[in-house]
Scaffold this motif. Structure first.
Motif, mmCIF file in Angstrom:
data_model
loop_
_atom_site.group_PDB
_atom_site.id
_atom_site.type_symbol
_atom_site.label_atom_id
_atom_site.label_comp_id
_atom_site.label_asym_id
_atom_site.label_seq_id
_atom_site.Cartn_x
_atom_site.Cartn_y
_atom_site.Cartn_z
ATOM 1 N N UNK A 15 109.140 43.737 33.674
ATOM 2 C CA UNK A 15 110.014 44.850 33.301
ATOM 3 C C UNK A 15 110.631 44.620 31.924
ATOM 4 N N UNK A 16 111.081 43.396 31.672
ATOM 5 C CA UNK A 16 111.695 43.077 30.381
ATOM 6 C C UNK A 16 110.649 43.151 29.271
ATOM 7 N N UNK A 17 109.457 42.617 29.530
ATOM 8 C CA UNK A 17 108.393 42.655 28.516
ATOM 9 C C UNK A 17 108.029 44.090 28.151
ATOM 10 N N UNK A 18 107.919 44.952 29.151
ATOM 11 C CA UNK A 18 107.605 46.358 28.888
ATOM 12 C C UNK A 18 108.716 47.040 28.102
ATOM 13 N N UNK A 19 109.968 46.751 28.445
ATOM 14 C CA UNK A 19 111.104 47.351 27.735
ATOM 15 C C UNK A 19 111.118 46.916 26.279
ATOM 16 N N UNK A 20 110.799 45.654 26.015
ATOM 17 C CA UNK A 20 110.777 45.167 24.631
ATOM 18 C C UNK A 20 109.563 45.701 23.880
ATOM 19 N N UNK A 21 108.447 45.879 24.567
ATOM 20 C CA UNK A 21 107.256 46.454 23.922
ATOM 21 C C UNK A 21 107.519 47.882 23.466
ATOM 22 N N UNK A 22 108.299 48.636 24.248
ATOM 23 C CA UNK A 22 108.646 50.004 23.861
ATOM 24 C C UNK A 22 109.496 50.030 22.593
ATOM 25 N N UNK A 23 110.199 48.923 22.310
ATOM 26 C CA UNK A 23 111.006 48.825 21.086
ATOM 27 C C UNK A 23 110.222 48.207 19.939
#
Length: 112
Positions: A15-23
């Motif tokens: 979840x954290x990796x996906x959230x950071x990838x979106x940024x």
């Protein structure tokens, strides 16, 4: 530049990796670690014997970012890693004096 170090629960890593990838965060370092805070471990039963697990498995995530992205990165980690329960983790922010990309010799924010 800042180094953001987050200690999170292992099942929240994706979840954290996906959230950071979106940024558009392009790189991160992930380490499996063990530790405890207010949780202070727990007791488990294994083959009829009780034993105390003092150090709980966690994930240490490190991301080097430009100063202007600091607040959005912290917010994304909090939103993605939050379960609302004890042991969600911590975020540490430290300053980076310099960064050098070994392959090209780029320095500073271009190396991130």
């Amino acid at each position: 530049m800042k180094l953001v170090t987050a200690i999170i629960k292992p099942f929240k890593l994706d979840d954290v990796r996906e959230a950071l990838s979106e940024l558009s965060v392009q790189g991160m370092t992930v380490t499996e670690v063990k530790g405890f805070g207010r949780q202070k471990g727990h007791t488990e039963l294994y083959r009829g014997a009780e034993y105390v697990v003092d150090f709980l498995p966690k994930i240490k995530l490190e991301v080097a970012i430009a100063d202007e992205h600091l607040e959005t990165v912290i917010e994304a980690i909090i939103n993605a890693a939050n379960t609302g329960k004890v042991g969600d983790g911590k975020i540490f922010v430290t300053g980076l004096d310099d960064v050098v990309r070994i392959r090209t010799g780029e320095v500073g924010s271009e190396a991130v």
